[in-house]
Write an enzyme that holds these catalytic residues in place. Sequence first.
Site, PDB file in Angstrom:
ATOM      1  N   SER A   1      -6.426   0.127  13.302  1.00 36.82           N
ATOM      2  CA  SER A   1      -7.170   1.358  13.570  1.00 36.82           C
ATOM      3  C   SER A   1      -7.995   1.161  14.825  1.00 36.82           C
ATOM      4  O   SER A   1      -8.408   0.031  15.138  1.00 36.82           O
ATOM      5  CB  SER A   1      -8.090   1.691  12.386  1.00 36.82           C
ATOM      6  OG  SER A   1      -9.024   2.691  12.736  1.00 36.82           O
TER       7      SER A   1
ATOM      8  N   GLY B   1       0.831  -1.204   0.000  1.00 39.93           N
ATOM      9  CA  GLY B   1       0.000   0.000   0.000  1.00 39.93           C
ATOM     10  C   GLY B   1       0.861   1.246   0.000  1.00 39.93           C
ATOM     11  O   GLY B   1       0.558   2.240   0.665  1.00 39.93           O
TER      12      GLY B   1
ATOM     13  N   THR C   1       1.689   3.428  -2.421  1.00 39.11           N
ATOM     14  CA  THR C   1       1.587   4.430  -3.473  1.00 39.11           C
ATOM     15  C   THR C   1       0.828   5.684  -3.078  1.00 39.11           C
ATOM     16  O   THR C   1       0.738   6.623  -3.863  1.00 39.11           O
ATOM     17  CB  THR C   1       0.921   3.827  -4.726  1.00 39.11           C
ATOM     18  OG1 THR C   1      -0.372   3.307  -4.378  1.00 39.11           O
ATOM     19  CG2 THR C   1       1.778   2.714  -5.308  1.00 39.11           C
ATOM     20  N   SER C   2       0.273   5.735  -1.885  1.00 38.58           N
ATOM     21  CA  SER C   2      -0.432   6.938  -1.450  1.00 38.58           C
ATOM     22  C   SER C   2      -0.537   6.939   0.067  1.00 38.58           C
ATOM     23  O   SER C   2      -0.251   5.936   0.725  1.00 38.58           O
ATOM     24  CB  SER C   2      -1.835   7.023  -2.076  1.00 38.58           C
ATOM     25  OG  SER C   2      -2.649   5.952  -1.626  1.00 38.58           O
ATOM     26  N   GLY C   3      -0.940   8.062   0.616  1.00 37.72           N
ATOM     27  CA  GLY C   3      -1.258   8.153   2.030  1.00 37.72           C
ATOM     28  C   GLY C   3      -0.136   7.723   2.955  1.00 37.72           C
ATOM     29  O   GLY C   3       1.034   8.095   2.791  1.00 37.72           O
ATOM     30  N   ILE C   4      -0.485   6.922   3.947  1.00 39.27           N
ATOM     31  CA  ILE C   4       0.461   6.482   4.970  1.00 39.27           C
ATOM     32  C   ILE C   4       1.625   5.713   4.356  1.00 39.27           C
ATOM     33  O   ILE C   4       2.785   5.905   4.733  1.00 39.27           O
ATOM     34  CB  ILE C   4      -0.262   5.618   6.013  1.00 39.27           C
ATOM     35  CG1 ILE C   4      -1.260   6.469   6.793  1.00 39.27           C
ATOM     36  CG2 ILE C   4       0.724   4.941   6.961  1.00 39.27           C
ATOM     37  CD1 ILE C   4      -2.240   5.665   7.615  1.00 39.27           C
ATOM     38  N   GLY C   5       1.336   4.821   3.408  1.00 38.19           N
ATOM     39  CA  GLY C   5       2.390   4.016   2.809  1.00 38.19           C
ATOM     40  C   GLY C   5       3.420   4.853   2.085  1.00 38.19           C
ATOM     41  O   GLY C   5       4.633   4.632   2.224  1.00 38.19           O
TER      42      GLY C   5
ATOM     43  N   TYR D   1     -14.962  -2.584   7.715  1.00 38.67           N
ATOM     44  CA  TYR D   1     -13.639  -1.975   7.890  1.00 38.67           C
ATOM     45  C   TYR D   1     -13.111  -2.251   9.294  1.00 38.67           C
ATOM     46  O   TYR D   1     -11.955  -2.659   9.476  1.00 38.67           O
ATOM     47  CB  TYR D   1     -13.733  -0.474   7.638  1.00 38.67           C
ATOM     48  CG  TYR D   1     -12.415   0.249   7.727  1.00 38.67           C
ATOM     49  CD1 TYR D   1     -11.517   0.223   6.668  1.00 38.67           C
ATOM     50  CD2 TYR D   1     -12.078   0.976   8.870  1.00 38.67           C
ATOM     51  CE1 TYR D   1     -10.300   0.891   6.744  1.00 38.67           C
ATOM     52  CE2 TYR D   1     -10.867   1.648   8.955  1.00 38.67           C
ATOM     53  CZ  TYR D   1      -9.994   1.606   7.891  1.00 38.67           C
ATOM     54  OH  TYR D   1      -8.790   2.267   7.968  1.00 38.67           O
TER      55      TYR D   1
END
EC number: 1.1.1.-
Length: 287
Positions: A149, A24, A26-30, A175
Site C-alpha cells: 500500500s 486472505g 475470503t473477502s475483499g481483494i483476495g 499498518y
Amino acid sequence: MTVPTPRHGTPHGGLPGRTVLITGATSGIGRAAALAIARQGARVVLVGRDPERLRTVTNEVARTAGPAPDAFRADFAELRQVRELGERLRDRYPRIDVMAGNAGGMFWSRTTTQDGFEATLQVNHLAGFLLARLLRERLAGGRLILTSSDAYTQGRIDPDDLNGDRHRYSAGQAYGTSKQANIMTATEAARRWPDVLTVSYHPGEVRTRIGRGTVASTYFRFNPFLRSAAKGADTLVWLAAAPAEELTTGGYYSDRRLSPVSGPTADAGLAAKLWEASAAAVGDTAR
C-alpha cells in the site's frame, strides 16, 4: 533489475492450468482476485481464516469457473498454523506458479499474538514471509506477489525493533510499517531468489472489511469514493498473468505501472537487514 530466463509461471501471459495460491482469499481483494483468476482458467488455491467465509468463496469460485478450488484454513495470527499450512501445501502441490500474499488486517489498539509479535506486523508481513520461505522450492520459476500500500510512507521499519516497542503504538503507523516490510521483502527476495519473479503492489483505497468492529469500519466498507474490491484486485490479477518480460522483479506496482518507492523503503541495505530480522523472528534459518 530485469527478470531472468526461468518461466516465472506465465512466460507468455495467461493463466490456464497454472496453480495460483491466494492468501486472505475470503473477502475483499483476495476474493475478487480468486474469482477473476479462476475465470482465466487457473487452478486456484484459497487460504482463509474464517471457515464459513472460506466455504462461501469456494462455492462462488466453483459456480463462476467450474470445479471447486482447493481451500485451506489458517489463522496468520498463529505461526504454528502457518507452518502446518506450509507442510500441507508442500505435500499437495509439486509446483506453485503464483503465490499472492494478500492476507492482512489492521488492529486499532496494540495487540500481541501468542507468538509475541505485534499483530499487524505478524498477520501482514511475518506470516506471509514465513509461508513464502516454506514454499520456496515450490515457487521456483514462479511468481510471488505481495499486497502492499502507499501507506508504506507512514511506516517506520527498524530491523532491531520489529515490534515497535520503542515507540507509542499507532494503528496507522503499524499498518504502514507492515506494508513497507512487504515492499522491502519483495526487493530483497528478487535479489536472493533470482528464479522467482517477486513484486509488490498498491491496490488503491478499497472498500473492505478491514477495521471491522470499530467506527473506522464504516469508512472502509461504505465510503462511495473508495475502490471496489474488483478494482483493487486488478493489478494483482494483471501481475499474475502478464508476460514475464513486461515485469520488473523486485518492483512496486500501482495501477499496472511500475512505481518508484522513496525514503528508507528504497534502501537495499535496510531491506537485507529486515530479511534477516524477519527470518530470525519466525525461527526460520533457511536462506
